[in-house]
Write a protein that holds these residues in place. Structure first.
Motif, PDB file in Angstrom:
ATOM      1  N   ARG A   1       0.852  -1.184   0.000  1.00 35.04           N
ATOM      2  CA  ARG A   1       0.000   0.000   0.000  1.00 35.04           C
ATOM      3  C   ARG A   1       0.889   1.237   0.000  1.00 35.04           C
ATOM      4  O   ARG A   1       2.101   1.153   0.165  1.00 35.04           O
ATOM      5  N   GLY A   2       0.275   2.404  -0.177  1.00 34.59           N
ATOM      6  CA  GLY A   2       1.011   3.652  -0.064  1.00 34.59           C
ATOM      7  C   GLY A   2       1.603   4.136  -1.374  1.00 34.59           C
ATOM      8  O   GLY A   2       1.447   3.540  -2.434  1.00 34.59           O
ATOM      9  N   TYR A   3       2.343   5.223  -1.270  1.00 38.50           N
ATOM     10  CA  TYR A   3       2.843   5.978  -2.428  1.00 38.50           C
ATOM     11  C   TYR A   3       3.716   5.151  -3.350  1.00 38.50           C
ATOM     12  O   TYR A   3       3.591   5.222  -4.581  1.00 38.50           O
ATOM     13  N   TYR A   4       4.611   4.352  -2.802  1.00 38.59           N
ATOM     14  CA  TYR A   4       5.617   3.694  -3.617  1.00 38.59           C
ATOM     15  C   TYR A   4       5.092   2.515  -4.426  1.00 38.59           C
ATOM     16  O   TYR A   4       5.791   2.011  -5.305  1.00 38.59           O
ATOM     17  N   THR A   5       3.866   2.056  -4.144  1.00 40.51           N
ATOM     18  CA  THR A   5       3.350   0.902  -4.888  1.00 40.51           C
ATOM     19  C   THR A   5       3.243   1.189  -6.383  1.00 40.51           C
ATOM     20  O   THR A   5       3.270   0.263  -7.188  1.00 40.51           O
ATOM     21  N   ARG A   6       3.141   2.442  -6.759  1.00 36.60           N
ATOM     22  CA  ARG A   6       3.051   2.798  -8.180  1.00 36.60           C
ATOM     23  C   ARG A   6       4.300   2.393  -8.951  1.00 36.60           C
ATOM     24  O   ARG A   6       4.262   2.274 -10.181  1.00 36.60           O
ATOM     25  N   TYR A   7       5.407   2.189  -8.231  1.00 38.39           N
ATOM     26  CA  TYR A   7       6.657   1.882  -8.917  1.00 38.39           C
ATOM     27  C   TYR A   7       6.896   0.383  -9.103  1.00 38.39           C
ATOM     28  O   TYR A   7       7.888  -0.005  -9.715  1.00 38.39           O
ATOM     29  N   VAL A   8       5.988  -0.455  -8.600  1.00 36.11           N
ATOM     30  CA  VAL A   8       6.118  -1.892  -8.825  1.00 36.11           C
ATOM     31  C   VAL A   8       6.029  -2.190 -10.322  1.00 36.11           C
ATOM     32  O   VAL A   8       6.863  -2.914 -10.885  1.00 36.11           O
ATOM     33  N   ALA A   9       5.041  -1.623 -10.996  1.00 34.32           N
ATOM     34  CA  ALA A   9       4.878  -1.845 -12.435  1.00 34.32           C
ATOM     35  C   ALA A   9       6.043  -1.244 -13.213  1.00 34.32           C
ATOM     36  O   ALA A   9       6.492  -1.822 -14.215  1.00 34.32           O
ATOM     37  N   VAL A  10       6.557  -0.095 -12.766  1.00 39.74           N
ATOM     38  CA  VAL A  10       7.700   0.536 -13.431  1.00 39.74           C
ATOM     39  C   VAL A  10       8.922  -0.367 -13.327  1.00 39.74           C
ATOM     40  O   VAL A  10       9.653  -0.576 -14.306  1.00 39.74           O
ATOM     41  N   GLY A  11       9.147  -0.918 -12.137  1.00 41.04           N
ATOM     42  CA  GLY A  11      10.286  -1.804 -11.936  1.00 41.04           C
ATOM     43  C   GLY A  11      10.179  -3.069 -12.759  1.00 41.04           C
ATOM     44  O   GLY A  11      11.169  -3.542 -13.327  1.00 41.04           O
ATOM     45  N   ARG A  12       8.965  -3.628 -12.855  1.00 41.98           N
ATOM     46  CA  ARG A  12       8.769  -4.839 -13.645  1.00 41.98           C
ATOM     47  C   ARG A  12       9.050  -4.581 -15.124  1.00 41.98           C
ATOM     48  O   ARG A  12       9.634  -5.426 -15.819  1.00 41.98           O
ATOM     49  N   LYS A  13       8.652  -3.412 -15.606  1.00 43.95           N
ATOM     50  CA  LYS A  13       8.897  -3.077 -17.010  1.00 43.95           C
ATOM     51  C   LYS A  13      10.381  -2.841 -17.271  1.00 43.95           C
ATOM     52  O   LYS A  13      10.912  -3.265 -18.302  1.00 43.95           O
ATOM     53  N   ALA A  14      11.042  -2.152 -16.348  1.00 43.38           N
ATOM     54  CA  ALA A  14      12.465  -1.830 -16.538  1.00 43.38           C
ATOM     55  C   ALA A  14      13.337  -3.071 -16.439  1.00 43.38           C
ATOM     56  O   ALA A  14      14.311  -3.219 -17.187  1.00 43.38           O
ATOM     57  N   ARG A  15      13.012  -3.957 -15.480  1.00 47.06           N
ATOM     58  CA  ARG A  15      13.802  -5.168 -15.262  1.00 47.06           C
ATOM     59  C   ARG A  15      12.862  -6.360 -15.128  1.00 47.06           C
ATOM     60  O   ARG A  15      12.547  -6.796 -14.019  1.00 47.06           O
ATOM     61  N   PRO A  16      12.391  -6.917 -16.255  1.00 43.08           N
ATOM     62  CA  PRO A  16      11.457  -8.045 -16.185  1.00 43.08           C
ATOM     63  C   PRO A  16      12.008  -9.255 -15.445  1.00 43.08           C
ATOM     64  O   PRO A  16      11.247 -10.092 -14.952  1.00 43.08           O
ATOM     65  N   ASP A  17      13.334  -9.351 -15.359  1.00 46.02           N
ATOM     66  CA  ASP A  17      13.964 -10.489 -14.685  1.00 46.02           C
ATOM     67  C   ASP A  17      14.149 -10.270 -13.191  1.00 46.02           C
ATOM     68  O   ASP A  17      14.607 -11.184 -12.480  1.00 46.02           O
ATOM     69  N   ALA A  18      13.821  -9.106 -12.686  1.00 38.68           N
ATOM     70  CA  ALA A  18      14.038  -8.801 -11.273  1.00 38.68           C
ATOM     71  C   ALA A  18      13.065  -9.577 -10.394  1.00 38.68           C
ATOM     72  O   ALA A  18      11.942  -9.910 -10.804  1.00 38.68           O
TER      73      ALA A  18
END
Length: 308
Positions: free
Chosen positions: A259-276
């Motif tokens: 929850r909270g502000y940073y959850t928006r970056y989960v999708a960004v991280g997945r797109k930037a590094r699909p293997d992460a």
């Protein structure tokens, strides 16, 4: 891939006593940790002279262990990681560092208008070289994570792995756009000369933590960093962290709350590094390593173990 985390391993036994001591000390320990002495849970440390100032660091764990470098958030300090460090330090060499102008890392003269992320990354790398640490896994929260991504993208020969704990994967903005935003300075958060003011729980609950103890400590660490907070924030705002993450090749672990502000970056991280590996920890806010240290440490140990 996204994993949901379950905790409960014997790996934590070795660090439990030090973690208990650190937890009972609370914010008072955090303030003391930025003095000349070495406070629990750290077992070593010192200050490294660099051009223009000094970097303060603390250590924990076996000297022969693989190095894990811990970097705090903007306006934070080494003690932000004090609950995670003993659990990691049972098996790894932990090196926590205050960022330039933060905590016990003191710089001469007034801060620049912008403290660039690339400059801070170079300073931290130089300090690690002085310690004889050539290759390491870097773990960072907030600004510390942005610095870690910058290291991994620009100096891949140094970074064996990157761990991001609640990190903004912002696309960056122009200097003109940043200057326009600053015209709307919030007088409840900043003085007219950009010194941070203490924040209330109501102010931070939408973005940060719902734990008043963590917020009290953050007010203390922001006051310590003082005029270095806003220049460091400007450096993050001018950095395309999402693009830098996409340029990295080292194994990556991204830890966020559910929850909270940073959850928006989960999708960004997945797109930037699909293997992460991406883990979301239930019941945490913007500072998972402080709010859920055992779960954060377990995720880090699992990641580090897969790379052994």
């Amino acid at each position: 891939m996204i994993e949901r985390l379950a905790v409960g391993r014997r790996d934590f036994v070795a660090g439990a006593a030090m973690l208990s001591a650190a937890a009972s000390a609370g914010p008072a320990l955090a303030a003391a940790d930025n003095g000349a002495g070495i406070e629990a849970p750290w077992t070593g440390g010192g200050r490294i002279v660099r051009a223009g100032g000094v970097i303060q660091y603390r250590t924990l764990g076996p000297d022969a262990g693989k190095p894990v470098v811990l970097l705090p958030k903007v306006g934070g300090w080494i003690a932000d990681w004090r609950h995670v460090a003993p659990l990691i330090g049972a098996r790894h060499r932990v090196i926590a560092m205050d960022l330039p102008g933060h905590g016990g890392s003191e710089w001469l003269g007034p801060p620049p208008h912008v403290q660039t992320v690339a400059e801070s990354a170079a300073i931290i790398l130089a300090a690690l070289s002085d310690l004889g640490v050539d290759r390491f896994t870097v773990a960072g929260n907030s600004l510390g994570g942005v610095i870690g991504v910058t290291m991994a993208a620009r100096y891949p020969e140094r970074v064996a792995g990157v761990i991001l704990a609640s990190v903004s994967l912002f696309a960056g903005q122009t200097r003109a756009a940043l200057d326009a935003v600053e015209e709307a300075r919030d007088p409840a958060v900043w003085t007219d000369d950009w010194r941070p003011l203490p924040r209330t729980m109501e102010q931070v609950s939408r973005f940060g933590t719902v734990d008043p103890r963590i917020e009290a400590e953050q007010n203390a660490s922001r006051a310590k960093a003082d005029r270095w907070v806003r220049p460091s924030e400007r450096g993050v705002a001018l950095t395309d962290t999402a693009a830098l993450l996409a340029q990295t090749s080292a194994p990556a672990l991204l830890i966020y709350a559910d929850r909270g502000y940073y959850t928006r970056y989960v999708a960004v991280g997945r797109k930037a590094r699909p293997d992460a590996t991406i883990i979301q920890i239930a019941g945490a806010g913007s500072f998972v390593h402080q709010e859920k240290p055992a779960e954060t440490a377990q995720a880090m140990l699992d990641f580090l173990g897969r790379r052994s």
